[in-house]
Design a protein around this motif. Structure first.
Motif, PDB file in Angstrom:
ATOM      1  N   LEU A  69      35.587  18.918  -4.443  1.00  0.00           N
ATOM      2  CA  LEU A  69      36.936  19.047  -5.002  1.00  0.00           C
ATOM      3  C   LEU A  69      37.895  19.691  -4.006  1.00  0.00           C
ATOM      4  CD1 LEU A  69      38.908  18.850  -7.383  1.00  0.00           C
ATOM      5  CD2 LEU A  69      38.041  21.073  -8.170  1.00  0.00           C
ATOM      6  N   LEU A  70      37.447  20.753  -3.344  1.00  0.00           N
ATOM      7  CA  LEU A  70      38.311  21.435  -2.370  1.00  0.00           C
ATOM      8  C   LEU A  70      38.623  20.537  -1.179  1.00  0.00           C
ATOM      9  CD1 LEU A  70      36.844  25.067  -2.383  1.00  0.00           C
ATOM     10  CD2 LEU A  70      39.061  24.308  -3.262  1.00  0.00           C
ATOM     11  N   VAL A  71      37.651  19.761  -0.741  1.00  0.00           N
ATOM     12  CA  VAL A  71      37.894  18.827   0.366  1.00  0.00           C
ATOM     13  C   VAL A  71      38.934  17.786  -0.044  1.00  0.00           C
ATOM     14  CG1 VAL A  71      36.869  16.988   1.757  1.00  0.00           C
ATOM     15  CG2 VAL A  71      35.672  19.160   1.493  1.00  0.00           C
ATOM     16  N   ALA A  72      38.826  17.284  -1.279  1.00  0.00           N
ATOM     17  CA  ALA A  72      39.813  16.321  -1.779  1.00  0.00           C
ATOM     18  C   ALA A  72      41.202  16.953  -1.834  1.00  0.00           C
ATOM     19  CB  ALA A  72      39.400  15.820  -3.160  1.00  0.00           C
ATOM     20  N   VAL A  73      41.273  18.222  -2.239  1.00  0.00           N
ATOM     21  CA  VAL A  73      42.558  18.931  -2.271  1.00  0.00           C
ATOM     22  C   VAL A  73      43.139  19.056  -0.866  1.00  0.00           C
ATOM     23  CG1 VAL A  73      43.645  21.178  -2.710  1.00  0.00           C
ATOM     24  CG2 VAL A  73      42.084  20.197  -4.396  1.00  0.00           C
ATOM     25  N   SER A  74      42.279  19.352   0.111  1.00  0.00           N
ATOM     26  CA  SER A  74      42.758  19.505   1.492  1.00  0.00           C
ATOM     27  C   SER A  74      43.355  18.203   2.011  1.00  0.00           C
ATOM     28  CB  SER A  74      41.621  19.976   2.400  1.00  0.00           C
ATOM     29  OG  SER A  74      40.670  18.942   2.632  1.00  0.00           O
ATOM     30  N   TYR A  75      42.729  17.071   1.666  1.00  0.00           N
ATOM     31  CA  TYR A  75      43.282  15.779   2.084  1.00  0.00           C
ATOM     32  C   TYR A  75      44.636  15.521   1.427  1.00  0.00           C
ATOM     33  CZ  TYR A  75      38.842  14.370   4.226  1.00  0.00           C
ATOM     34  OH  TYR A  75      37.731  14.271   5.034  1.00  0.00           O
ATOM     35  N   SER A  76      44.752  15.857   0.150  1.00  0.00           N
ATOM     36  CA  SER A  76      46.022  15.617  -0.549  1.00  0.00           C
ATOM     37  C   SER A  76      47.131  16.504  -0.007  1.00  0.00           C
ATOM     38  CB  SER A  76      45.843  15.851  -2.054  1.00  0.00           C
ATOM     39  OG  SER A  76      45.609  17.211  -2.341  1.00  0.00           O
ATOM     40  N   TYR A 144      30.056  15.294   7.655  1.00  0.00           N
ATOM     41  CA  TYR A 144      31.114  16.286   7.447  1.00  0.00           C
ATOM     42  C   TYR A 144      31.946  16.463   8.712  1.00  0.00           C
ATOM     43  CZ  TYR A 144      28.500  17.369   3.229  1.00  0.00           C
ATOM     44  OH  TYR A 144      27.860  17.272   2.021  1.00  0.00           O
ATOM     45  N   THR A 145      31.310  16.274   9.856  1.00  0.00           N
ATOM     46  CA  THR A 145      32.076  16.284  11.105  1.00  0.00           C
ATOM     47  C   THR A 145      33.079  15.137  11.113  1.00  0.00           C
ATOM     48  OG1 THR A 145      30.081  17.104  12.225  1.00  0.00           O
ATOM     49  CG2 THR A 145      31.905  16.385  13.621  1.00  0.00           C
ATOM     50  N   SER A 146      32.639  13.972  10.638  1.00  0.00           N
ATOM     51  CA  SER A 146      33.548  12.821  10.577  1.00  0.00           C
ATOM     52  C   SER A 146      34.674  13.081   9.592  1.00  0.00           C
ATOM     53  CB  SER A 146      32.779  11.551  10.198  1.00  0.00           C
ATOM     54  OG  SER A 146      32.506  11.489   8.809  1.00  0.00           O
ATOM     55  N   MET A 147      34.386  13.781   8.494  1.00  0.00           N
ATOM     56  CA  MET A 147      35.411  14.109   7.512  1.00  0.00           C
ATOM     57  C   MET A 147      36.428  15.082   8.093  1.00  0.00           C
ATOM     58  SD  MET A 147      32.941  14.398   4.148  1.00  0.00           S
ATOM     59  CE  MET A 147      34.269  14.812   3.007  1.00  0.00           C
ATOM     60  N   LEU A 148      35.959  16.010   8.926  1.00  0.00           N
ATOM     61  CA  LEU A 148      36.884  16.919   9.604  1.00  0.00           C
ATOM     62  C   LEU A 148      37.751  16.151  10.590  1.00  0.00           C
ATOM     63  CD1 LEU A 148      37.850  19.819  10.199  1.00  0.00           C
ATOM     64  CD2 LEU A 148      35.992  20.000  11.872  1.00  0.00           C
ATOM     65  N   CYS A 149      37.158  15.193  11.278  1.00  0.00           N
ATOM     66  CA  CYS A 149      37.926  14.384  12.231  1.00  0.00           C
ATOM     67  C   CYS A 149      38.988  13.541  11.529  1.00  0.00           C
ATOM     68  CB  CYS A 149      36.984  13.478  13.032  1.00  0.00           C
ATOM     69  SG  CYS A 149      35.976  14.329  14.262  1.00  0.00           S
ATOM     70  N   ILE A 150      38.659  12.993  10.362  1.00  0.00           N
ATOM     71  CA  ILE A 150      39.647  12.191   9.639  1.00  0.00           C
ATOM     72  C   ILE A 150      40.770  13.089   9.122  1.00  0.00           C
ATOM     73  CG2 ILE A 150      38.809  12.231   7.258  1.00  0.00           C
ATOM     74  CD1 ILE A 150      39.697   9.026   9.091  1.00  0.00           C
ATOM     75  N   LEU A 151      40.442  14.333   8.807  1.00  0.00           N
ATOM     76  CA  LEU A 151      41.471  15.301   8.413  1.00  0.00           C
ATOM     77  C   LEU A 151      42.423  15.560   9.579  1.00  0.00           C
ATOM     78  CD1 LEU A 151      42.136  17.537   6.041  1.00  0.00           C
ATOM     79  CD2 LEU A 151      41.198  19.090   7.751  1.00  0.00           C
ATOM     80  N   PHE A 152      41.867  15.812  10.765  1.00  0.00           N
ATOM     81  CA  PHE A 152      42.698  16.058  11.944  1.00  0.00           C
ATOM     82  C   PHE A 152      43.477  14.803  12.329  1.00  0.00           C
ATOM     83  CE2 PHE A 152      39.861  19.757  13.007  1.00  0.00           C
ATOM     84  CZ  PHE A 152      40.868  20.700  13.000  1.00  0.00           C
ATOM     85  N   GLY A 153      42.830  13.660  12.251  1.00  0.00           N
ATOM     86  CA  GLY A 153      43.510  12.417  12.598  1.00  0.00           C
ATOM     87  C   GLY A 153      44.709  12.154  11.720  1.00  0.00           C
ATOM     88  N   THR A 154      44.583  12.457  10.442  1.00  0.00           N
ATOM     89  CA  THR A 154      45.706  12.278   9.514  1.00  0.00           C
ATOM     90  C   THR A 154      46.745  13.373   9.699  1.00  0.00           C
ATOM     91  OG1 THR A 154      44.170  11.306   7.910  1.00  0.00           O
ATOM     92  CG2 THR A 154      46.328  11.999   7.091  1.00  0.00           C
TER      93      THR A 154
END
Length: 209
Positions: A69-76, A144-154
């Motif tokens: 849930l927190l990861v989804a919030v961070s993306y939003s 999770y590393t890839s999820m962090l990268c997609i966060l930075f990329g966005t």
């Protein structure tokens, strides 16, 4: 028409033209949105195609859903600004593309290495294996590393710094919750073998233990 009215008309026309030019300059170019959409689509594909285990997991710890849930919030959070009206410097675009490419590579090889063990919930299958090959040699949780990268990329593409930093913090908190729970499950299953692996391989940020 007197001179005063002519000057007033010219002044208004100049202001409209300047405002129009500024709106063009201070907007994210359309190709950036195309790159971002393609990056997300390609990143998500291996998870959508993954063959999940048909049997119900032997152990599931649903507390890890708070991390999800927190990861989804961070993306939003990345989108909670007037991103369409901001300039996009070249250096931010280049960094964004680099992170998006890294995210894509890690999602594909990470999902492939994990195989049928990939699941949204933190759990253990009856025939669960400890994966330590491929990207799992570099980090214990490459997805999770890839999820962090997609966060930075966005974030580098569309998010101002004052909003980007809190989003990263929320992401890290959510990811830490999930990692700690998953590591406890793996430790309970594989014991000393996992603890040795845990002590020698970083969680999801390379070279940071």
């Amino acid at each position: 028409m007197d001179i005063g009215k002519q000057l007033f008309i010219f002044d208004c026309a100049d202001r409209v033209q300047i405002s129009h030019c500024e709106s063009k300059i201070q907007s994210v170019p359309s190709y950036a949105y195309a790159v971002l959409a393609a990056g997300w689509a390609i990143w998500l594909t291996p998870f959508l195609l993954a063959r999940r285990h048909h049997e119900r997991a032997r152990v599931i710890d649903r507390r890890a859903r708070w991390g999800v849930l927190l990861v989804a919030v961070s993306y939003s959070m990345l989108w909670q600004s007037s991103f369409w009206a901001r300039p996009l410097p070249a250096w931010r675009f280049v960094l964004s593309v680099c992170f998006l490419l890294s995210a894509i590579v890690l999602s594909w090889i990470g999902a492939q290495s994990l195989g049928r063990q990939w699941r949204v919930d933190a759990g253990l299958n009856r025939d669960h294996e400890l994966i330590m090959s491929g990207p799992y040699k570099l980090v214990r949780h490459p997805i999770y590393t890839s999820m962090l990268c997609i966060l930075f990329g966005t974030g580098f593409m569309v998010t101002p710094l004052w909003l980007f930093l809190p989003a990263v913090i929320v992401f890290v908190v959510g990811t830490e919750i999930r990692i700690r729970i998953e590591d406890q499950l793996l430790s309970s299953r594989f014991g000393k073998r996992f603890r040795e692996y845990e002590s020698s391989v970083p969680a999801y940020i390379p070279f940071l233990r």
